[in-house]
Design an enzyme around this catalytic site. Structure first.
Site, short mmCIF file in Angstrom:
data_model
loop_
_atom_site.label_atom_id
_atom_site.label_comp_id
_atom_site.label_asym_id
_atom_site.label_seq_id
_atom_site.Cartn_x
_atom_site.Cartn_y
_atom_site.Cartn_z
N ASP A 108 0.82 -1.21 0.00
CA ASP A 108 0.00 0.00 0.00
C ASP A 108 0.86 1.26 0.00
OD1 ASP A 108 -1.89 -1.94 0.37
OD2 ASP A 108 -2.74 -1.11 2.21
N ASP A 195 -2.29 6.01 -3.02
CA ASP A 195 -1.69 4.90 -2.30
C ASP A 195 -0.93 4.08 -3.33
OD1 ASP A 195 -3.05 5.77 -0.02
OD2 ASP A 195 -4.18 3.91 0.26
N HIS A 244 -7.45 0.42 -4.00
CA HIS A 244 -6.34 -0.43 -4.42
C HIS A 244 -6.75 -1.35 -5.59
CE1 HIS A 244 -4.73 0.24 -0.09
NE2 HIS A 244 -4.71 1.33 -0.85
N ASP A 246 -5.32 -4.18 -6.62
CA ASP A 246 -4.80 -5.55 -6.68
C ASP A 246 -5.77 -6.65 -6.26
OD1 ASP A 246 -4.50 -4.62 -4.08
OD2 ASP A 246 -2.43 -5.26 -3.85
N ARG A 263 -16.11 -6.16 -11.56
CA ARG A 263 -15.50 -4.82 -11.65
C ARG A 263 -14.76 -4.74 -12.98
NH1 ARG A 263 -12.20 -5.26 -5.93
NH2 ARG A 263 -13.99 -5.67 -4.58
N SER A 297 -11.19 -5.82 3.59
CA SER A 297 -11.15 -6.14 2.17
C SER A 297 -12.30 -7.06 1.79
CB SER A 297 -9.83 -6.80 1.82
OG SER A 297 -8.76 -5.99 2.24
N SER A 298 -12.53 -7.19 0.50
CA SER A 298 -13.63 -8.01 0.01
C SER A 298 -13.17 -9.45 -0.21
CB SER A 298 -14.15 -7.43 -1.31
OG SER A 298 -13.26 -7.77 -2.36
N CYS A 350 -0.78 -7.73 -1.29
CA CYS A 350 -0.77 -6.58 -0.37
C CYS A 350 0.35 -6.71 0.66
CB CYS A 350 -2.07 -6.51 0.42
SG CYS A 350 -3.56 -6.49 -0.58
#
Ligand code: DAV
Length: 378
Positions: A108, A195, A244, A246, A263, A297-298, A350
């Site tokens: 990040d 970031d 982010h 990634d 997405r 996060s998802s 990450c």
């Protein structure tokens, strides 16, 4: 002691030296103008802040250490940050916030572009001092590699003008999606913000996600800072929390990208990839319906993999669909248990930061197509 060489131009060439984060002292920060963004309405984290429970820190560190062992067995050098006591207030002339965050996700903060490692401004107030955890390593690389460029982006002020006030008041998921598509984010254009994890590196070209943590001025700053590179803006309208790149858009090897199927990169922005024979395929669906408890996060951390070389990839051990897809694409898949580390700042990509990958600065997009390029103002 091994001699340090800093150099990395992309996320797929053979990895030789990497930083792996640590979970020690990680805090759940109090809400602030930008992090309201990330805590979902129904989350068990709403209103909660302070140090994370020790047993969760220990479990995360076990998985981080296990990853280190896997990498070292393959001959990859691994360095670790020096955690601060994150449970301290951040006080600047412009703002105060109750705690810092942590140093589990170096990705990040640290943007490695060739012989340079650049500390990003960071858009969350709680992450203002996070780069200090990497200072001892940067100092060492500076002493050991005479060509290493140790850089820091302009420190942001992060005053109230940096954020749209009331942006998250009673916001629905539909409204979030509408705003992502309209490029209407909580961060304003008051000052350059980004970031490092919003930037995907492809040699001469840097693709930046325009979202909650990276603004247009941040990308313009990057373009002026890297005059030999081409900086591009991409955005992903299906993402209600665009933070982010990634877990959304991941390059596997030259010519091949996996894109999160909910997405999708808009058609206009795909043209440059098509024109240069890059294939963009849908990532496999995640194995889980929900992220682990207290996670920002998802479930799409499933695609947040760490590529060791064009044929080898580390994937979270329970993500059987993602592992199968990468296997079918001809890669050796190394399963790495990592879900206990997710709440501390993300997945395997990450949690790592590049120091050395083989290879050089390639031009993967010789045919430039309008639609994504950032040009400096004026
Ligand atoms: O899908 O929640 C996670 C990226 C973390 N660096 C997501 C994005």
């Amino acid at each position: 002691m091994s001699t340090t060489k800093v150099s990395s131009w992309n996320d797929f060439d053979p990895l030789r030296h990497v930083i792996v984060g640590r979970a020690d002292h990680t805090c759940i920060p109090p809400s602030e103008p930008a992090t309201e963004a990330k805590v979902p309405q129904d989350s068990d984290m709403r209103g909660m802040w302070g140090p994370r429970p020790l047993e969760t820190v220990e479990k995360a560190n076990e998985q981080l250490d296990f990853l280190v062992g896997i990498l070292e067995k393959r001959g990859i050098r691994v360095d670790r940050p020096t955690p601060l006591q994150w449970n301290q207030a951040t006080v600047t002339p412009d703002f105060t916030t109750g705690t810092m965050f942590g140093c589990m996700p170096p990705r990040d903060v640290l943007l490695t572009v060739g012989k340079e490692i650049l500390s990003a401004p960071m858009s969350f107030r709680c992450r203002y001092w996070e780069y200090l955890a990497y200072h001892p390593l940067m100092q060492r690389y500076f002493d050991e590699d005479p060509e290493f460029r140790w850089e820091q982006a302009p420190r942001p002020r992060l005053t109230d003008e940096a954020y749209q006030q009331g942006y998250f008041d009673e916001i629905t998921i539909d409204e979030r999606l509408r705003r992502t598509a309209a490029l209407d984010f909580v961060t304003t254009e008051h000052e350059p913000l980004f970031d490092a994890a919003d930037v995907l590196r492809f040699g001469k070209d840097l693709f930046c996600q325009h979202g909650l943590t990276t603004n247009r001025r941040g990308m313009e700053w990057l373009q002026r800072h890297f005059p030999g590179h081409r900086v591009h803006a991409v955005n992903f309208p299906g993402d209600p929390y665009p933070i982010h790149i990634d877990a959304t858009f991941v390059s596997l090897r030259p010519g091949l990208i996996i894109n999160n199927p909910v997405r999708r990169l808009p058609d206009e922005q795909r043209k440059i990839f098509a024109a240069n024979d890059w294939e963009i395929i849908d990532a496999a669906p995640p194995a889980h319906n929900e992220p682990p408890p207290l996670c920002y996060s998802s479930v799409w951390l499933s695609m947040n993999c760490l590529i060791l070389d064009h044929k080898t990839v580390c994937v979270e051990a329970s993500e059987h669909r993602q592992m199968e897809q990468l296997d079918k694409l001809g890669m050796e898949v190394i399963p790495v248990p990592f879900r206990d580390a997710y709440p501390f700042g993300g997945g395997l990509h990450c949690a790592t930061g590049d120091v050395l990958r083989e290879g050089s600065c390639e031009d993967y997009f010789p045919k430039q197509v309008p639609g994504t390029r950032i040009r400096p103002i004026g």
